[in-house]
Write an enzyme that holds these catalytic residues in place. Structure first.
Site, PDB file in Angstrom:
ATOM      1  N   SER A 142       0.874  -1.180   0.000  1.00  0.00           N
ATOM      2  CA  SER A 142       0.000   0.000   0.000  1.00  0.00           C
ATOM      3  C   SER A 142       0.908   1.225   0.000  1.00  0.00           C
ATOM      4  O   SER A 142       2.116   1.098   0.263  1.00  0.00           O
ATOM      5  CB  SER A 142      -0.830  -0.011   1.290  1.00  0.00           C
ATOM      6  N   TYR A 155      -1.267  -2.029  10.178  1.00  0.00           N
ATOM      7  CA  TYR A 155      -1.347  -1.958   8.714  1.00  0.00           C
ATOM      8  C   TYR A 155      -0.010  -1.513   8.126  1.00  0.00           C
ATOM      9  O   TYR A 155       0.507  -2.130   7.189  1.00  0.00           O
ATOM     10  CB  TYR A 155      -2.476  -0.992   8.343  1.00  0.00           C
TER      11      TYR A 155
END
Ligand code: NAD
Length: 268
Positions: A142, A155
């Site tokens: 990401s 994350y």
């Protein structure tokens, strides 16, 4: 077209994973879908992809935090299709805690789904890929694998780890000219998860739905609109083509220039 390849796409019951399952099936691959959700809705999606594309599309509901279920996912795909030629490690679980308030159980769960499962699935499929001399692993990182936001320790850590895993797999398969492993680093993609976060922002701020949609992006420095899941899926199918066999170990942003311009507007 990729044609006649067999794929596992984790977390493909919605969002980007669903778009990848559809795109790979459209390109002629058999696909093992995976993920959580309402059983009838999942079956509708599976049957619709199969009917629209003519590919064989199956579903396995493995919980990726459970190693036994994860091994069963791999062996079910091999039993169904004969091989796993493409592995897309797309599934994700997200928690939203500051580090001091991060429950250890949540931390371990996030790392199990987001990092350990991709590692173990890679371990499961690599011997078959080596034996046949062809394979593709596409991992999901990401923009948060490239820089951090607060409140997202699980994350950010998972997505950074996926860059390391991608390079480690690429290093160990570099002598095999048709096995590649790459990571994608998307910016904000309009998926059900993103829509849920936009709705939460509208509730918190009193903004209208449209205003919250813009504000969500503005806060992330992605000023020129959302990325469509199908565009991310298109990058996955490209990486699965023979024409992409020279690309391995890469971390590829698909973020409308967001990660290339972190400092733009930050002052001299
Ligand atoms: P999503 O939250 O919409 O879907 C996640 C999928 O993972 C679902 O199918 C869910 O059922 C599955 N899943 C969750 N826990 C699981 C478990 N234990 N076992 C099996 N399946 C499980 O995700 P998304 O927004 O489509 O994102 C897909 C990927 O793209 C993720 O890896 C995410 O980190 C990455 N990404 C997304 C965005 C974005 O803006 N949406 C941005 C950057 C990166």
């Amino acid at each position: 077209m990729i044609e006649s390849r067999n794929a596992i796409v984790t977390g493909s019951t919605r969002g980007i994973g669903e778009a990848i399952a559809r795109a790979l099936a459209t390109d002629g691959c058999n696909v093992m879908m995976n993920g959580f959700g309402d059983a009838d809705e999942i079956e509708r999606k599976r049957a619709s992809i199969e009917a629209d594309t003519g590919a064989t599309v199956k579903f396995h509901g493995a919980d990726l935090s459970d190693e036994n279920q994860l091994d069963d996912l791999t062996s079910s795909a091999v039993d169904a299709f004969g091989s796993v030629d493409i592995l897309v490690n797309n599934a994700v679980i997200r928690y939203f805690h500051d580090i001091e308030n991060f429950d250890r159980k949540d931390w371990n769960h996030a790392l199990a789904v987001n990092v350990t499962a991709p590692f173990l699935l890679s371990q499961n499929v690599l011997p078959g890929m080596r034996a046949q001399g062809w394979g593709r692993i596409v991992n999901f990182s990401s923009v948060l694998g490239l820089a951090a936001r607060s409140g997202r320790a699980d994350y950010v850590t998972s997505k950074t780890a996926m860059l390391g895993l991608t390079r480690a797999v690429a290093a160990e398969t570099r002598s095999e000219k048709n096995i590649t492993c790459n990571a994608l680093c998307p910016g904000s993609v309009l998926t059900p998860n993103t829509e849920m976060k936009i709705a939460e922002l509208a509730d918190e701020t009193g903004l209208s739905a449209d205003e919250a949609k813009d504000e969500y992006l503005r806060r992330r420095g992605q000023t020129t609109g959302y990325i469509e899941p199908a565009r991310v899926a298109g990058l996955v199918t490209f990486l699965c083509q023979d024409a992409a066999s020279d690309i391995t170990g890469a971390a590829i942003p698909i973020d409308r220039g967001r990660s290339a311009t972190w400092l733009d507007g930050a002052g001299e």
